[in-house]
Design an enzyme around this catalytic site. Structure first.
Site, PDB file in Angstrom:
ATOM      1  N   LEU A 414       0.813  -1.216   0.000  1.00 37.60           N
ATOM      2  CA  LEU A 414       0.000   0.000   0.000  1.00 37.60           C
ATOM      3  C   LEU A 414       0.841   1.258   0.000  1.00 37.60           C
ATOM      4  CD1 LEU A 414      -2.693  -1.036   2.643  1.00 37.60           C
ATOM      5  CD2 LEU A 414      -2.920  -1.067   0.164  1.00 37.60           C
ATOM      6  N   GLY A 415       2.040   1.162   0.532  1.00 41.03           N
ATOM      7  CA  GLY A 415       2.903   2.331   0.596  1.00 41.03           C
ATOM      8  C   GLY A 415       4.215   1.986   1.269  1.00 41.03           C
ATOM      9  N   GLY A 417       7.376   3.984   3.653  1.00 35.19           N
ATOM     10  CA  GLY A 417       7.828   5.179   4.355  1.00 35.19           C
ATOM     11  C   GLY A 417       9.131   4.941   5.076  1.00 35.19           C
ATOM     12  N   GLY A 420       9.099   1.797   7.290  1.00 34.73           N
ATOM     13  CA  GLY A 420       8.919   0.491   6.671  1.00 34.73           C
ATOM     14  C   GLY A 420       7.810   0.500   5.637  1.00 34.73           C
ATOM     15  N   LYS A 436       2.190  -3.335   8.710  1.00 37.28           N
ATOM     16  CA  LYS A 436       3.400  -2.546   8.511  1.00 37.28           C
ATOM     17  C   LYS A 436       4.609  -3.321   8.993  1.00 37.28           C
ATOM     18  CE  LYS A 436       5.031   2.166   8.833  1.00 37.28           C
ATOM     19  NZ  LYS A 436       4.580   3.539   9.011  1.00 37.28           N
ATOM     20  N   ASP A 530       5.783  13.614  13.848  1.00 32.60           N
ATOM     21  CA  ASP A 530       5.890  13.584  12.385  1.00 32.60           C
ATOM     22  C   ASP A 530       4.509  13.808  11.759  1.00 32.60           C
ATOM     23  OD1 ASP A 530       7.225  13.450   9.997  1.00 32.60           O
ATOM     24  OD2 ASP A 530       7.260  11.268   9.887  1.00 32.60           O
TER      25      ASP A 530
END
Length: 690
Positions: A414-415, A417, A420, A436, A530
């Site tokens: 899905l993505g 960063g 991870g 994740k 963040d």
């Protein structure tokens, strides 16, 4: 040699590769030990407690008490050290788990406990005093030598210290964790309410019936179907609270607004309104219900309008009386008798004497029964004190094999960063999750699970729910709820298309509420560190959910450890000025980042991209932008707003809402952190504007 339990289960057997057991010995302490020929202990029962501890038998990191009663298989209570190394009583049901002792509404120090003492050991001595490494301590009311004692976690979730009466060989309670108990979680099950009349009993609210009259821990079930979009109303239950399962809370609001918020959310099944300080709590489920005289809150249960129009009698509320003997179940019903006004005064007098005589006989008989029975009559005293709000918790541990199967060997990414990669997964119960895989996590398994479990207890409608953790060998994974529409960054800067203005404004208010909850309402003070559009996800209704909170060090309220954030890094363009200094980081770094996000919601582009001159850094560009906004807002001319707002909106926005967001952004972007508002203050800004 093989040692079996009562049901034939093998609990220990000799290892063919080790020294063979030579004999078994029952010690005077009650400890059953298996020894080899040299007298070395190969196995001992003190390492494997069930629901009872004997003096000298410890509770440790691996040894815990579990309530066990063959007649009550749905008893889900444990006494163990939690992930903060605090000795706790917990309800570990099939659907949720949470702690209820010590008081979950208080921090460790308010409960006179010490967190994170990793030695994790608790023991009852021969004098009747119990001491644990987290500072838990209590003693028997008959403290002293020459008395046999046992500490038992009974099936009703209450922890009791029993002493043996040598005269009649019966056990009596010499200490109890809950002297009056509707604070014990799960006692009346889902939708059930614990109340006193005057003895404690369970009941079902209007529109609900008991699921299993022989086992109240299974709770109540509704007699109606509640669907989204259906016309609904509310049933009012005064002086009642359903602890936990909060979708959202709002302070200083009206009852009407609270009601409208619940009607507008399909996930809301009830709301509680407290008259002081006018607080609204939306509920996603009904659990740990409790009615207490004088409680300053009222519960409002959502029901179909068709149910409200039906006639209901008092019998629609099913009551259950709990006798002192927990194995003795009975139903208590009340009938009101009336008379026709005839008869004489003597008639009433004789009736009074008869009733008085009957009461006396019952009282004497009850006293004799209490004194003569052989087993603990006093052992089943219920517990009920005022307790309030914890977040219920569906958090659990997963194996790496489970998550590999759920994600089809981490197939659909899905993505990706800094921390991870995130993969889509489907659990065995068909729930869609985001998994994740974390990189460069140096913590050991125990420390990692301890910190993540604290995050797992957090439940708020504007925060992504952490559903579980995997910590096996080198694997460190987190399991999140799946949020359908992806990140805010995809809509502001990507190719998913622009958000409408009302959606942006709702995102701004929702993120403020989520951060306010992390900063001010959590049991532990959590700084995100963040905050940026990539870490703000949007659900199907385009409501925001903050993700990746808790990667920064968790701090207790009122503390600030400058060294605790040494491994945490923000993102360029969103970092407050104090990041580059040696000053302790506070929640004001999140306030600053939130101000940047507000500007990007208005402009539809990254603030850092305004640094067009190669010599101009992002912070300088932001300072210039902040100064421009303040200067423009001081003038009466509002035409500059049209050129400032995202052109993709084509002028379809609300001027007053834009000005509010820019005003809040300017406050949040103050260089001096002491000049920035708290997130609670920001939330009040939005609420007062609405």
């Amino acid at each position: 040699m093989v040692l079996t339990d009562y049901d034939g289960t093998v609990v220990w057997r000799t290892n063919a590769l080790s020294a063979e057991a030579d004999h078994a010995e029952l010690m005077d302490s009650g400890n059953l030990v298996m020894k080899d020929q040299g007298g070395n202990i190969l196995w001992q029962s003190f390492d494997h407690p069930t629901d009872t501890l004997l003096p000298g038998q410890p509770v440790t990191a691996t040894a815990k008490l579990v309530s066990k009663d063959l007649s009550h298989p749905s008893s889900y209570y444990t006494l163990c050290f939690d992930n903060r190394y605090v000795l706790s009583l917990a309800y570990e049901g099939p659907d949720l788990s949470n702690h209820y002792w010590p008081n979950p509404d208080h921090s460790s120090w308010m409960n006179y406990r010490i967190s994170y003492n990793s030695s994790r050991r608790a023991v009852l001595d021969k004098l009747g005093q119990f001491v644990a490494t987290d500072n838990t301590t209590f003693r028997a009311s008959d403290w002293g030598l020459e008395i046999k004692r046992r500490l038992t976690l009974d099936y009703d979730g209450n922890l009791r210290l029993y002493s043996l009466d040598e005269f009649d060989r019966s056990w009596y309670v010499s200490w109890v964790a809950f002297s009056q108990p509707c604070d014990i979680h799960g006692l009346c099950g889902w939708n059930g309410i614990c109340e006193y009349s005057p003895t404690p009993r369970c009941s079902c609210p209007p529109g609900y019936v008991v699921s299993d009259p022989s086992d109240w821990s299974k709770g109540c079930k509704p007699v109606f179907n509640l669907t989204c979009g259906q016309r609904t109303g509310f049933v009012r239950i005064p002086e009642t609270d359903f602890w936990g399962s909060d979708l959202n809370y709002t302070m200083s609001t009206s009852m009407h607004t609270c009601k409208e918020m619940c009607l507008g959310s399909c996930a809301c099944v009830a709301f509680e309104y407290k008259t002081f300080p006018n607080a609204c709590f939306l509920k996603s489920a009904l659990f740990n219900g409790k009615t207490l005289p004088g409680y300053p809150g009222t519960a409002y249960l959502k029901v179909p309008e068709s149910f409200l129009s039906q006639p209901h009698t008092s019998d629609s509320v099913f009551h259950h009386g709990h006798a002192c003997d927990a194995s003795n179940k009975q139903t208590v019903s009340y009938t009101t008798h009336t008379n026709d006004g005839q008869g004489t005064m003597w008639h009433y007098y004789y009736w009074f004497l008869a009733v008085f005589f009957l009461v006396e006989v019952c009282f004497i008989g009850s006293g004799w029964w209490f004194m003569s029975r052989q087993h603990s009559a006093r052992s089943e005293i219920w517990a009920a004190e005022e307790g309030y709000r914890v977040v219920t918790d569906h958090f659990r541990s997963f194996t790496h094999k489970e998550l590999r199967r759920a994600t089809k060997n981490f197939k659909e990414e899905l993505g990706h960063g800094r921390h991870g990669s995130v993969y889509k997964g489907i659990l065995h119960d068909s729930r869609v999750v985001a998994v994740k895989k974390l990189n460069d996590v140096k913590q050991g398994e125990d420390e990692f699970e301890a910190e993540v479990s604290v995050i797992g207890k957090i439940y708020h409608m504007y925060l992504v729910r952490v559903m579980g953790v995997c910590s096996e060998r080198s694997h460190r994974l987190l399991v999140y709820e799946y949020v359908e529409n992806g990140s805010l960054a995809m809509f502001l800067f990507g190719d998913k298309g622009p958000l409408q203005w009302h959606q942006r404004y709702r995102v701004a208010a929702g993120v403020a509420k989520g951060l306010a909850y992390l900063h001010h309402e959590c049991m532990d003070w959590i700084i995100h560190c963040d905050v940026k559009p990539e870490n703000i996800l949007l659900d199907m209704d385009f409501d925001p959910k903050i993700s990746d909170f808790g990667f920064a060090k968790l701090l207790q309220r009122g503390q600030a450890d400058p060294g605790s954030m040494s491994k945490v890094r923000g993102t360029r363009g969103y970092m407050a000025p104090e990041w580059v200094s040696t000053a302790p980081l506070t929640e004001k770094v999140d306030v600053y980042s939130y101000g940047v996000v507000l500007l990007e919601l208005v402009m539809g582009s990254r603030v850092s991209e305004r640094a067009t001159d190669g010599r101009e850094d992002a912070e300088a560009a932001l300072r210039q932008l902040e100064w421009t906004i303040k200067e423009k807002m001081e003038s009466d001319d509002l035409t500059w707003i049209d050129g400032f707002v995202d052109p993709r909106l084509e002028g379809d926005f609300v001027y007053s809402e834009v000005l509010l967001m820019l005003e809040v952004a300017a406050l949040c972007l103050e260089k001096e952190k002491s000049q920035r508002p708290s997130m609670n203050h920001v939330v009040q800004k939005f609420l007062s504007f609405d």
